[in-house]
Design an enzyme around this catalytic site. Structure first.
Site, PDB file in Angstrom:
ATOM      1  N   PRO A 283       0.799  -1.220   0.000  1.00 14.26           N
ATOM      2  CA  PRO A 283       0.000   0.000   0.000  1.00 14.26           C
ATOM      3  C   PRO A 283       0.837   1.278   0.000  1.00 14.26           C
ATOM      4  O   PRO A 283       1.901   1.344   0.610  1.00 14.26           O
ATOM      5  CB  PRO A 283      -0.823  -0.107   1.284  1.00 14.26           C
ATOM      6  N   ASN A 284       0.313   2.242  -0.713  1.00 16.69           N
ATOM      7  CA  ASN A 284       0.836   3.607  -0.796  1.00 16.69           C
ATOM      8  C   ASN A 284       2.095   3.742  -1.642  1.00 16.69           C
ATOM      9  O   ASN A 284       2.547   4.860  -1.881  1.00 16.69           O
ATOM     10  CB  ASN A 284       1.066   4.208   0.599  1.00 16.69           C
TER      11      ASN A 284
ATOM     12  N   ARG B 143       4.754  11.248  -2.145  1.00 12.01           N
ATOM     13  CA  ARG B 143       4.478  10.972  -0.731  1.00 12.01           C
ATOM     14  C   ARG B 143       5.776  11.026   0.069  1.00 12.01           C
ATOM     15  O   ARG B 143       6.691  10.237  -0.168  1.00 12.01           O
ATOM     16  CB  ARG B 143       3.845   9.586  -0.579  1.00 12.01           C
TER      17      ARG B 143
ATOM     18  N   TYR C  45      11.101   8.858   1.310  1.00 11.51           N
ATOM     19  CA  TYR C  45      11.081   7.836   0.263  1.00 11.51           C
ATOM     20  C   TYR C  45      11.761   8.259  -1.036  1.00 11.51           C
ATOM     21  O   TYR C  45      11.866   7.449  -1.952  1.00 11.51           O
ATOM     22  CB  TYR C  45       9.633   7.425  -0.036  1.00 11.51           C
TER      23      TYR C  45
ATOM     24  N   ALA D 190       3.140  -0.953   4.758  1.00 13.04           N
ATOM     25  CA  ALA D 190       2.594  -1.001   6.118  1.00 13.04           C
ATOM     26  C   ALA D 190       2.150  -2.405   6.525  1.00 13.04           C
ATOM     27  O   ALA D 190       2.091  -2.709   7.721  1.00 13.04           O
ATOM     28  CB  ALA D 190       1.434  -0.023   6.245  1.00 13.04           C
TER      29      ALA D 190
ATOM     30  N   HIS E 213       4.100  -4.816   9.124  1.00  9.19           N
ATOM     31  CA  HIS E 213       3.945  -4.783  10.573  1.00  9.19           C
ATOM     32  C   HIS E 213       2.605  -5.328  11.051  1.00  9.19           C
ATOM     33  O   HIS E 213       2.368  -5.391  12.251  1.00  9.19           O
ATOM     34  CB  HIS E 213       4.084  -3.336  11.071  1.00  9.19           C
TER      35      HIS E 213
ATOM     36  N   ASP F 221       1.915 -15.818   5.909  1.00  6.90           N
ATOM     37  CA  ASP F 221       1.495 -17.196   5.674  1.00  6.90           C
ATOM     38  C   ASP F 221       1.442 -17.522   4.182  1.00  6.90           C
ATOM     39  O   ASP F 221       1.802 -18.629   3.770  1.00  6.90           O
ATOM     40  CB  ASP F 221       0.139 -17.465   6.324  1.00  6.90           C
TER      41      ASP F 221
ATOM     42  N   HIS G  79      12.731  -2.555   1.778  1.00  5.70           N
ATOM     43  CA  HIS G  79      12.086  -1.307   2.200  1.00  5.70           C
ATOM     44  C   HIS G  79      12.956  -0.155   1.721  1.00  5.70           C
ATOM     45  O   HIS G  79      14.186  -0.207   1.855  1.00  5.70           O
ATOM     46  CB  HIS G  79      11.927  -1.246   3.720  1.00  5.70           C
TER      47      HIS G  79
ATOM     48  N   SER H  75      13.055   2.918   2.930  1.00  7.20           N
ATOM     49  CA  SER H  75      13.604   3.645   4.075  1.00  7.20           C
ATOM     50  C   SER H  75      14.176   2.655   5.088  1.00  7.20           C
ATOM     51  O   SER H  75      13.875   1.461   5.048  1.00  7.20           O
ATOM     52  CB  SER H  75      12.518   4.497   4.738  1.00  7.20           C
TER      53      SER H  75
ATOM     54  N   ARG I 266      12.984   4.630  12.235  1.00  8.50           N
ATOM     55  CA  ARG I 266      11.667   5.259  12.224  1.00  8.50           C
ATOM     56  C   ARG I 266      10.886   4.897  13.481  1.00  8.50           C
ATOM     57  O   ARG I 266      11.442   4.402  14.449  1.00  8.50           O
ATOM     58  CB  ARG I 266      10.945   4.856  10.938  1.00  8.50           C
TER      59      ARG I 266
END
Length: 149
Positions: free
Chosen positions: A11-12, A19, A24, A78, A81, A88, A101, A103, A108
């Site tokens: 996502p994002n 963003r 990023y 996201a 986490h 799975d 990732h 970043s 963070r």
């Protein structure tokens, strides 16, 4: 036929370039996809590069990779986490996974330090921007050469 690596983005990540550029960078998702395609080509790999904001869709892509792909590079965003379901699905794929990732998640917020994916990944790359994706693809090329030898 060239080995196929699935490159998944959560996502994002469709908002890359606009963003939080301080976090990023200014590269767009299209820039990232092109860099991955160039790296894959240089290493004799094929990639499918995908992004979604819908967890079930990502899980469906992981399921479909089983028996079809040689590995998965994933930036779960996201969901890193929060999603046991993605973890799975990755385990069920029986494919090697490299978590990336853009970043450095460890610099963070504390909630970003937990990853449900890291414990099942062959490697984790964070904080190197888009170079982390290219490193992951390069590693898959080496891994596949070792397995073929």
């Amino acid at each position: 036929m060239k080995p196929l690596i699935l490159v998944l983005n959560g996502p994002n990540l469709n908002m890359l370039g606009t963003r939080e550029p301080a976090q990023y960078g200014h590269e767009t998702l299209a820039d990232l996809a092109q860099g991955c395609a160039d790296t894959a080509h240089a290493h004799g790999l094929e990639i499918e590069f995908r992004q979604t904001n819908h967890e079930g869709e990502l899980i469906d892509w992981i399921h479909a990779a089983r028996g079809r792909c040689a590995g998965i590079v994933i930036n779960p965003g996201a969901w890193t986490h929060t999603s046991v379901a993605i973890r799975d699905a990755l385990v069920a794929s029986e494919l090697p996974v490299i978590e990336v990732h853009l970043s450095n998640v460890h610099k963070r917020e504390p909630f970003r330090h937990l990853s449900f994916v890291s414990s099942i990944a062959v490697g984790v790359i964070c904080g190197l921007g888009s170079h982390g994706y290219r490193m992951a693809l390069s590693h898959f090329a080496e891994l596949l050469q070792e397995r073929a030898a």
